[in-house]
Design a protein around this motif. Structure first.
Motif, mmCIF file in Angstrom:
data_model
loop_
_atom_site.group_PDB
_atom_site.id
_atom_site.type_symbol
_atom_site.label_atom_id
_atom_site.label_comp_id
_atom_site.label_asym_id
_atom_site.label_seq_id
_atom_site.Cartn_x
_atom_site.Cartn_y
_atom_site.Cartn_z
ATOM 1 N N ASP A 5 44.549 7.019 7.306
ATOM 2 C CA ASP A 5 44.026 8.348 6.980
ATOM 3 C C ASP A 5 42.696 8.210 6.240
ATOM 4 O O ASP A 5 42.645 8.373 5.025
ATOM 5 N N GLU A 6 41.622 7.929 6.995
ATOM 6 C CA GLU A 6 40.335 7.760 6.314
ATOM 7 C C GLU A 6 39.830 9.050 5.696
ATOM 8 O O GLU A 6 39.027 9.026 4.760
ATOM 9 N N ALA A 7 40.312 10.208 6.174
ATOM 10 C CA ALA A 7 39.861 11.472 5.612
ATOM 11 C C ALA A 7 40.212 11.586 4.128
ATOM 12 O O ALA A 7 39.472 12.173 3.343
ATOM 13 N N ASN A 8 41.363 11.030 3.757
ATOM 14 C CA ASN A 8 41.799 11.061 2.361
ATOM 15 C C ASN A 8 41.728 9.693 1.700
ATOM 16 O O ASN A 8 42.165 9.539 0.553
ATOM 17 N N ASN A 26 39.826 9.483 -1.703
ATOM 18 C CA ASN A 26 40.586 10.087 -2.798
ATOM 19 C C ASN A 26 41.722 9.179 -3.256
ATOM 20 O O ASN A 26 41.980 9.045 -4.461
ATOM 21 N N LEU A 27 42.426 8.557 -2.301
ATOM 22 C CA LEU A 27 43.498 7.632 -2.667
ATOM 23 C C LEU A 27 42.956 6.439 -3.445
ATOM 24 O O LEU A 27 43.593 5.946 -4.386
#
Length: 363
Positions: A226-229, A232-233
């Protein structure tokens, strides 16, 4: 459950149809419209869009693509992955040879949407990015940079690693881990000279018997695909490493000392930002497009991580203001860029081959 390899965009495209309700009232007297998804165009550039042009944000790339055949849509911003879903007969030739002539040779193939070399340019490839390995407080791993994408398999990253959501990108990284990085006709520069990049053969390494187990091993390392998040992670401390588009992290590398980013010597797939003209579109705002290729706007785009594919000599002066390790992520050295790959379209049989490989390697 296995992720769909190449059809996720088509499914999301259906969801984008809801966004068209806002566009249905456009008439022939409406301003020329540039459609884009949030975060896909730099605000500094959008603010200079000349009249009668108007920027129209859409909920997602799917909504932008779904608007292709609607009246009044004169310019669409899409990544290369989404742009390849656009039917060629619904696109107009770019018609800006002097703009394309300013770009580096490796931008020629995406300008044709990876069609045959004799095909007309259908897109303006105004920015590109590699995938990079971003580390948070892991100087121990950064010192092992020569291991390249093999660092993703470090035992300390199990459950602390974010991978790309694209199975094809993950498989490409595994090929590089095994020393099977696509070369020759799959490289960014050689694709320019290929007679028909749209029908390139699969990399020879795709049939390597080690590949399914290697993919399974890497997938078992991941906290998420999930590169979109992913950023943030990483910033929240839930992950120690993430494979992300370089553009998203470049601005942070100068301000957040916790972060380091590496582009291995074996390169990575490329991500392209493209502007496309639907059939029957208004003439291009060519002066506006040209502004992105020169200072002062060029410097402002670079500050936000947007890198136009200009020849190295054109980028040397603006990149001199950046720390050298970061500047080399923005424009990789020629020998690294040579090993980067364009994700050209696949035939139906190739899609089946890649999908079967991904399914076979499920953890």
């Amino acid at each position: 459950m296995a992720l769909p390899l190449l059809h996720r965009r088509q499914l999301l495209r259906l969801g984008g149809l809801a966004g068209l309700a806002l566009l249905g009232g456009c008439d022939s007297g409406a301003p020329s419209q540039l459609l884009y998804a949030p975060g896909d165009l730099p605000s500094a550039w959008l603010k200079t869009l000349p009249k009668p042009w108007r920027g129209r944000p859409q909920p997602s790339p799917a909504a932008v693509l779904a608007a292709l055949d609607k009246p009044g849509m004169d310019l669409l911003q899409l990544s290369d992955g989404w742009a390849l879903d656009a039917p060629s007969d619904q696109l107009a030739p770019l018609g800006a040879p002097h703009l394309l002539a300013q770009l580096a040779p490796f931008a020629a193939a995406p300008s044709r949407l990876f069609q045959a070399e004799a095909a007309p340019a259908l897109a303006f490839p105004w920015a590109f990015s590699t995938w990079v390995l971003v580390l948070r407080n892991r100087a121990d791993l950064a010192r092992r940079r020569p291991e390249g994408w093999g660092l993703l398999l470090d035992p300390s990253l199990k459950g602390r690693l974010v991978l790309p959501s694209s199975p094809r990108v993950v498989i490409e990284l595994v090929l590089r881990q095994l020393g099977l990085a696509p070369e020759g006709s799959w490289s960014a520069s050689a694709a320019v000279a290929a007679a028909d990049p749209a029908v390139l053969d699969d990399p020879a390494g795709l049939d390597d018997p080690r590949l399914p187990a290697a993919i399974r091993r890497l997938r078992s390392q991941a906290l998420a695909c999930d590169e979109a998040n992913g950023l943030n992670l990483l910033l929240a401390g839930d992950a120690d490493a993430a494979v992300l588009p370089a553009r998203r992290v470049l601005p942070l590398l100068r301000s957040d000392p916790r972060l380091q980013a590496l582009l291995p010597e074996s390169g990575s797939p490329l991500i392209w930002s493209l502007l496309l003209r639907p059939a029957g579109a208004a003439p291009l705002p060519q002066e506006w497009l040209a502004e992105a290729l020169k200072p002062p706007l060029l410097n402002r785009l670079l500050a936000k991580g947007w890198v136009p594919p200009l020849p190295a000599q054109r980028l040397a002066a603006p990149l001199s203001a950046w720390p050298e390790p970061v500047a080399q992520l923005m424009l990789p050295p020629p020998e690294v860029l040579e090993r980067c790959t364009n994700l050209a379209p696949l035939s139906a049989s190739q899609r089946n081959h890649w999908q079967a490989l991904w399914d076979q390697a499920a953890p």
